[in-house]
Scaffold this motif. Structure first.
Motif, PDB file in Angstrom:
ATOM      1  N   ALA A  53     -23.922 -84.052 -94.284  1.00  0.00           N
ATOM      2  CA  ALA A  53     -24.131 -84.345 -92.952  1.00  0.00           C
ATOM      3  C   ALA A  53     -25.129 -83.837 -92.198  1.00  0.00           C
ATOM      4  O   ALA A  53     -24.978 -82.596 -91.520  1.00  0.00           O
ATOM      5  CB  ALA A  53     -22.406 -84.219 -93.342  1.00  0.00           C
ATOM      6  N   THR A  54     -25.228 -83.878 -91.555  1.00  0.00           N
ATOM      7  CA  THR A  54     -26.345 -84.807 -90.451  1.00  0.00           C
ATOM      8  C   THR A  54     -26.143 -84.326 -88.973  1.00  0.00           C
ATOM      9  O   THR A  54     -26.633 -86.288 -88.962  1.00  0.00           O
ATOM     10  CB  THR A  54     -28.287 -84.459 -90.740  1.00  0.00           C
ATOM     11  OG1 THR A  54     -27.726 -83.336 -92.162  1.00  0.00           O
ATOM     12  CG2 THR A  54     -29.468 -83.530 -89.474  1.00  0.00           C
ATOM     13  N   ARG A  96     -27.193 -90.499 -87.023  1.00  0.00           N
ATOM     14  CA  ARG A  96     -26.229 -89.389 -88.724  1.00  0.00           C
ATOM     15  C   ARG A  96     -27.433 -90.243 -89.416  1.00  0.00           C
ATOM     16  O   ARG A  96     -27.865 -90.717 -89.677  1.00  0.00           O
ATOM     17  CB  ARG A  96     -24.816 -89.697 -88.466  1.00  0.00           C
ATOM     18  CG  ARG A  96     -24.104 -89.464 -86.898  1.00  0.00           C
ATOM     19  CD  ARG A  96     -22.726 -89.626 -87.070  1.00  0.00           C
ATOM     20  NE  ARG A  96     -22.674 -89.066 -85.905  1.00  0.00           N
ATOM     21  CZ  ARG A  96     -21.112 -87.639 -86.318  1.00  0.00           C
ATOM     22  NH1 ARG A  96     -21.413 -87.396 -87.169  1.00  0.00           N
ATOM     23  NH2 ARG A  96     -20.486 -87.448 -85.690  1.00  0.00           N
ATOM     24  N   GLU A 112     -19.070 -87.208 -95.595  1.00  0.00           N
ATOM     25  CA  GLU A 112     -18.170 -86.087 -95.536  1.00  0.00           C
ATOM     26  C   GLU A 112     -18.950 -84.801 -94.887  1.00  0.00           C
ATOM     27  O   GLU A 112     -19.653 -84.389 -95.402  1.00  0.00           O
ATOM     28  CB  GLU A 112     -17.693 -86.199 -96.671  1.00  0.00           C
ATOM     29  CG  GLU A 112     -18.188 -85.567 -98.032  1.00  0.00           C
ATOM     30  CD  GLU A 112     -19.088 -85.936 -98.853  1.00  0.00           C
ATOM     31  OE1 GLU A 112     -20.271 -85.389 -99.331  1.00  0.00           O
ATOM     32  OE2 GLU A 112     -19.205 -87.410 -98.189  1.00  0.00           O
ATOM     33  N   GLY A 113     -18.170 -83.681 -94.892  1.00  0.00           N
ATOM     34  CA  GLY A 113     -18.017 -82.472 -94.277  1.00  0.00           C
ATOM     35  C   GLY A 113     -18.819 -82.542 -92.644  1.00  0.00           C
ATOM     36  O   GLY A 113     -18.723 -84.075 -92.258  1.00  0.00           O
ATOM     37  N   ASP A 114     -19.211 -80.964 -91.725  1.00  0.00           N
ATOM     38  CA  ASP A 114     -18.970 -80.897 -91.070  1.00  0.00           C
ATOM     39  C   ASP A 114     -20.987 -81.206 -90.449  1.00  0.00           C
ATOM     40  O   ASP A 114     -21.180 -80.358 -91.786  1.00  0.00           O
ATOM     41  CB  ASP A 114     -18.212 -79.337 -90.334  1.00  0.00           C
ATOM     42  CG  ASP A 114     -17.168 -80.039 -90.395  1.00  0.00           C
ATOM     43  OD1 ASP A 114     -16.445 -80.757 -90.176  1.00  0.00           O
ATOM     44  OD2 ASP A 114     -16.412 -78.492 -90.399  1.00  0.00           O
ATOM     45  N   PRO A 115     -21.383 -82.117 -90.221  1.00  0.00           N
ATOM     46  CA  PRO A 115     -22.284 -82.254 -89.622  1.00  0.00           C
ATOM     47  C   PRO A 115     -23.054 -80.763 -89.507  1.00  0.00           C
ATOM     48  O   PRO A 115     -22.896 -80.383 -88.199  1.00  0.00           O
ATOM     49  CB  PRO A 115     -23.048 -83.909 -88.852  1.00  0.00           C
ATOM     50  CG  PRO A 115     -21.110 -83.638 -88.000  1.00  0.00           C
ATOM     51  CD  PRO A 115     -20.211 -82.590 -88.599  1.00  0.00           C
ATOM     52  N   VAL A 116     -24.684 -80.943 -89.834  1.00  0.00           N
ATOM     53  CA  VAL A 116     -25.034 -80.047 -89.413  1.00  0.00           C
ATOM     54  C   VAL A 116     -26.192 -80.652 -88.280  1.00  0.00           C
ATOM     55  O   VAL A 116     -26.713 -81.636 -87.992  1.00  0.00           O
ATOM     56  CB  VAL A 116     -26.500 -79.648 -90.337  1.00  0.00           C
ATOM     57  CG1 VAL A 116     -27.558 -78.654 -89.686  1.00  0.00           C
ATOM     58  CG2 VAL A 116     -26.015 -78.823 -91.481  1.00  0.00           C
ATOM     59  N   SER A 117     -25.880 -79.633 -86.794  1.00  0.00           N
ATOM     60  CA  SER A 117     -27.045 -80.365 -86.296  1.00  0.00           C
ATOM     61  C   SER A 117     -27.898 -80.114 -85.666  1.00  0.00           C
ATOM     62  O   SER A 117     -28.593 -78.727 -85.746  1.00  0.00           O
ATOM     63  CB  SER A 117     -25.398 -79.641 -84.374  1.00  0.00           C
ATOM     64  OG  SER A 117     -26.376 -80.363 -83.530  1.00  0.00           O
TER      65      SER A 117
END
Length: 228
Positions: free
Chosen positions: A172-173, A184, A189-194
Motif C-alpha cells: 500500500a502506497t 494511492r 490492506e496495510g499502512d501505506p508507505v508515504s
C-alpha cells in the motif's frame, strides 16, 4: 470522463513538438543510444511509428500487432533508417492515427490491446499521448519530464497508480506531490508507505524512467514496482 477529442488535439500538438525537436538531429544522432536500455534513437522513432499503426488496428477492430515477435522485428527493421525517413514515417503514421481516431465511432465500446489488456476506446488517444510524450523524453535530446504539460503529468500518474492498484506485489502506497496532489496504489490492506516528491519525479519512478532518488519515504524502503 475521457475527452477523446481534447486528447486527440493534444496528441497532434505533442507529435508536432517531437517532430520539430528531432528535425534538428542528423543521421549520426539517430544512431546513438536513447535513454532506453538497448535502444537507439532510431528504435524509439521506429516504435512510435509502428505504435501509431498498431493503435489504428485497435480502433478498427484488428489485433494490435500480429504477434510480439512481429512487433519487435518491425522495430529492429526500421531502427537503422536515416533521419528523413524516420521523420516521414512518424509524421505519416501519426496522420493515419489522427484520421482513424477522428472517424465517427462508438467511443464507449471496449477495445482490445496487447497481452489481453482491454480499455475504453475513448482512452486510446490518451494512450497514444503517453507514447509520444514519454518517448520524446526517452530520445534524450533535451525534453525532460519537467517539460511535460502539468495536466498530462497528473493524468499519467493517475493512470499508472491505477495500473498498480491492488497488485499484491506492491505494498500500500500513498504518493504526495509537492503541490498537494495525492494518489494511492498497491495493496488495499496495510499502512501505506508515504512517497513524496515533485510530480515529475513521481512520474519518472512510476514509469521506470527514474530510480526514485528525488523521492522521500520517511526512512521506509521505496516500493519496488513491477515492470510496465
Amino acid at each position: 470522463m475521457n475527452d477523446h477529442v481534447r486528447d486527440l488535439a493534444s496528441v497532434r500538438e505533442a507529435t508536432d513538438r517531437l517532430l520539430a525537436a528531432t528535425g534538428k538531429l542528423d543521421n549520426a544522432a539517430v544512431a546513438q543510444p536513447s535513454l532506453l536500455p538497448g535502444w537507439t534513437r532510431g528504435h524509439v522513432l521506429a516504435h512510435l511509428a509502428r505504435n501509431a499503426d498498431a493503435l489504428v488496428n485497435v480502433l478498427t477492430g484488428l489485433p494490435m500487432y500480429a504477434s510480439a515477435e512481429a512487433r519487435n522485428a518491425d522495430i529492429e527493421r526500421d531502427a537503422p533508417r536515416p533521419l528523413a525517413i524516420q521523420l516521414d514515417d512518424v509524421r505519416d503514421s501519426a496522420a493515419r492515427f489522427q484520421e482513424a481516431a477522428a472517424s465517427p465511432a462508438d467511443w464507449n465500446r471496449t477495445v482490445a490491446l496487447r497481452n489481453g489488456v482491454t480499455d475504453s476506446a475513448s482512452r486510446i488517444p490518451f494512450r497514444r499521448l503517453i507514447e509520444v510524450e514519454l518517448h520524446h523524453v526517452d530520445l534524450g535530446i533535451g525534453y525532460e519530464l519537467e517539460d511535460l504539460p502539468e495536466d498530462f503529468t497528473g493524468r499519467e500518474i493517475a493512470f499508472l497508480t491505477d495500473r498498480f492498484a491492488g497488485n499484491p506485489d506492491v505494498p500500500a502506497t500513498l504518493l504526495t506531490a509537492t503541490d498537494g496532489q495525492q494518489w494511492r496504489t498497491g495493496r488495499a490492506e496495510g499502512d501505506p508507505v508515504s512517497v513524496t516528491g515533485s510530480a515529475p519525479d513521481l512520474l519518472g519512478w512510476l514509469a521506470g524512467r527514474r530510480n526514485g532518488a528525488g523521492l522521500e519515504t520517511a526512512g521506509a524502503p521505496l516500493p519496488v514496482l513491477p515492470p510496465l
